[in-house]
Design an enzyme around this catalytic site. Structure first.
Site, PDB file in Angstrom:
ATOM      1  N   HIS A 212       7.912 -45.197  17.674  1.00 44.86           N
ATOM      2  CA  HIS A 212       7.070 -46.369  17.423  1.00 44.86           C
ATOM      3  C   HIS A 212       7.068 -46.815  15.965  1.00 44.86           C
ATOM      4  O   HIS A 212       6.575 -47.892  15.653  1.00 44.86           O
ATOM      5  CB  HIS A 212       5.622 -46.076  17.842  1.00 44.86           C
ATOM      6  CG  HIS A 212       4.894 -45.148  16.917  1.00 44.86           C
ATOM      7  ND1 HIS A 212       5.097 -43.793  16.928  1.00 44.86           N
ATOM      8  CD2 HIS A 212       3.984 -45.380  15.944  1.00 44.86           C
ATOM      9  CE1 HIS A 212       4.326 -43.222  16.018  1.00 44.86           C
ATOM     10  NE2 HIS A 212       3.649 -44.165  15.401  1.00 44.86           N
ATOM     11  N   ARG A 213       7.623 -46.008  15.047  1.00 47.94           N
ATOM     12  CA  ARG A 213       7.537 -46.363  13.635  1.00 47.94           C
ATOM     13  C   ARG A 213       8.474 -47.519  13.310  1.00 47.94           C
ATOM     14  O   ARG A 213       9.614 -47.571  13.790  1.00 47.94           O
ATOM     15  CB  ARG A 213       7.852 -45.152  12.752  1.00 47.94           C
ATOM     16  CG  ARG A 213       6.807 -44.053  12.916  1.00 47.94           C
ATOM     17  CD  ARG A 213       6.852 -43.004  11.837  1.00 47.94           C
ATOM     18  NE  ARG A 213       5.813 -41.997  12.102  1.00 47.94           N
ATOM     19  CZ  ARG A 213       4.540 -42.113  11.733  1.00 47.94           C
ATOM     20  NH1 ARG A 213       4.153 -43.195  11.071  1.00 47.94           N
ATOM     21  NH2 ARG A 213       3.666 -41.174  12.022  1.00 47.94           N
TER      22      ARG A 213
END
Length: 372
Positions: A212-213
C-alpha cells in the site's frame, strides 16, 4: 472519590487492534471497582462502516462514543479538521489523559490538541524510528513523542531512541506491544476466510501479499515489476493478495493474468490473521504485519528500504528486501531453500503489555486528577 477519565483516540484500523487490550484492561479494573472511565473517540480518518463494525465486533470493543467524521481533504486539511473537531470533543467531555496509539495523522493531531488544552498525553508505541522523513508517519512519530507526557515503548531500542533525542527518561516506559496482546488473546478465534476452500488453500501452499505504500504502488511500471517478480519466483505456490483501495486503482490498469494470483478485498482481523498463520510466507510493505508474522513464526519479506521496527529483523522473522524488484528472487530462493530464520524470544511481547500500561497510569492517578 474522583474518577480517572481517559479519552482513547483511534483513527485507522490498526489503531483498533492496539487499543482493544487497553479497553479490556480498563473494563477489568472497573469490575474491580477501580474508579476509571474511558471515552473512545474515532476521528473517522479511515472509515468504512462495514469493516469498522466488523473490527469492533471481532476485537470485542464497544462502538465509539463519538465519530468526528474527518475523512476528507488533503493530509493537511485533514489534520486541521481533526484538531478543530477534537477540540470541541475535549471541551465538551473533560479528560485527565488523552491516549493515542501508533503514528497515524489522527494520533498526531489529537496529541497537539490535547496539549494545547492542557490535557496530558500518553503515546502507545512510542520511540519507533525509520529515519525516513519522506514518510508522513515518521513526522507524526517525532511530533507525538516530543509532546507526550507518558511514552510507552515496544522495545528497549525504541526507548533508547527517545533517550537519544533528549526525551526526559522518567517519562519513558518499556512495556511491550499491545498489538501482540490482541494477537495472543484472539488467536483461538482466528476464522477461516470464506474463499479459503474454494481457492484450494492449504497450510503452507500459498503466500500472502499486501502492498500500500506510495513508493511501491503509485507508479504503474514499478507495481507491475514488483508483482511480476513475485509471480515469477514463487514457483507453484498460490498467491493471495488482500488489496488496499489505493493499490487497486493502479493494479486494475495492469491487466496481469495469473491463475495462481487471487486478489481479494481487505479482510477482517480474524480472517486475515488466519490467512497469515497458515501461509508459507508474507510479502508486505506494512510495519504492523511484520510484528504479527514474527510472533506467528511466519517468514516475512518486507519491500521497504528501512523499518521503524528493527526488532522484527533482529529477533523476529522479518527481512528487509528493499524496494528494488530485482531483490525479490534472492530472498524467495532463500525461503524455498529452507534457509529462513525463526523467531527468537522478543522481550515483553508476552500478552501482558496492557496490564503494565494501566498499572503505570493508575499509579499516576492522583497527579493526573489534580492536574486536569
Amino acid at each position: 472519590m474522583n474518577r480517572y477519565k481517559i479519552t482513547i483516540v483511534v483513527g485507522a484500523r490498526p489503531n483498533f487492534v492496539k487499543v482493544a487490550p487497553i479497553i479490556h484492561e480498563i473494563q477489568r479494573l472497573q469490575f474491580k471497582s477501580i474508579p476509571i472511565d474511558f471515552r473512545l473517540v474515532h476521528t473517522g480518518q479511515h472509515y468504512d462502516k462495514n469493516m469498522s463494525s466488523c473490527f469492533f465486533d471481532q476485537l470485542q470493543i464497544p462502538d465509539p462514543d463519538a465519530n468526528l467524521g474527518c475523512h476528507t481533504g488533503t493530509q493537511i486539511q485533514q489534520i486541521a479538521h481533526i484538531m478543530i473537531a477534537f477540540e470541541k470533543e475535549l471541551m465538551a467531555n473533560k479528560a485527565h489523559l488523552v491516549l493515542v496509539v501508533g503514528d497515524v495523522t489522527s494520533s498526531m493531531a489529537c496529541a497537539i490538541t490535547a496539549q494545547r488544552l492542557h490535557v496530558k498525553v500518553a503515546h502507545i508505541e512510542a520511540g519507533l524510528r525509520s529515519s525516513d522523513w519522506s514518510m508522513p508517519e515518521e513526522i507524526n512519530r517525532l511530533i507525538i513523542d516530543s509532546i507526550s507526557n507518558y511514552l510507552f515503548t515496544t522495545s528497549s531500542g525504541a526507548s533508547q531512541n527517545l533517550i537519544n533525542e533528549k526525551i526526559n527518561e522518567p517519562k519513558v516506559f518499556f512495556v511491550g506491544n499491545t498489538m501482540i496482546d490482541t494477537l495472543m488473546e484472539r488467536l483461538p478465534y482466528f476464522k477461516k476466510p470464506d474463499f479459503y476452500d474454494s481457492f484450494k488453500l492449504k497450510s503452507g501452499n500459498y503466500l500472502v501479499v499486501t502492498l500500500h505504500r506510495p513508493s511501491n504502488v503509485d507508479n504503474r511500471q514499478n507495481l507491475n515489476k514488483l508483482i511480476t517478480e513475485i509471480i515469477n519466483n514463487t514457483r507453484n505456490l498460490l498467491i493471495v493478495f488482500p488489496m488496499h483501495p489505493r493499490t487497486a486503482k493502479v493494479f486494475n490498469s495492469l491487466k496481469i493474468d495469473c491463475k495462481r494470483l487471487h486478489v481479494v478485498h481487505p479482510m477482517s482481523y480474524l480472517e486475515f490473521n488466519y490467512l497469515i498463520q497458515h501461509s508459507k510466507a508474507v510479502i508486505t510493505d506494512s510495519g504492523g504485519i511484520t510484528e504479527e508474522t514474527s510472533i506467528l513464526n511466519i517468514p516475512c519479506l518486507t519491500l521497504r528500504n528501512n523499518t521503524e521496527r528493527p526488532i522484527t529483523v533482529d529477533l523476529g522473522t522479518n527481512e528487509l528486501v528493499g524496494t528494488d524488484p530485482n531483490n525479490i528472487k534472492v530472498y524467495l530462493d532463500r525461503l524455498f531453500n529452507g534457509q529462513w530464520k525463526t523467531l527468537k524470544k522478543i522481550p515483553l511481547w508476552d500478552g501482558k503489555t496492557s496490564k503494565r500500561i494501566l498499572k503505570i497510569l493508575i499509579n499516576e492517578f492522583d497527579k493526573l486528577s489534580n492536574d486536569a
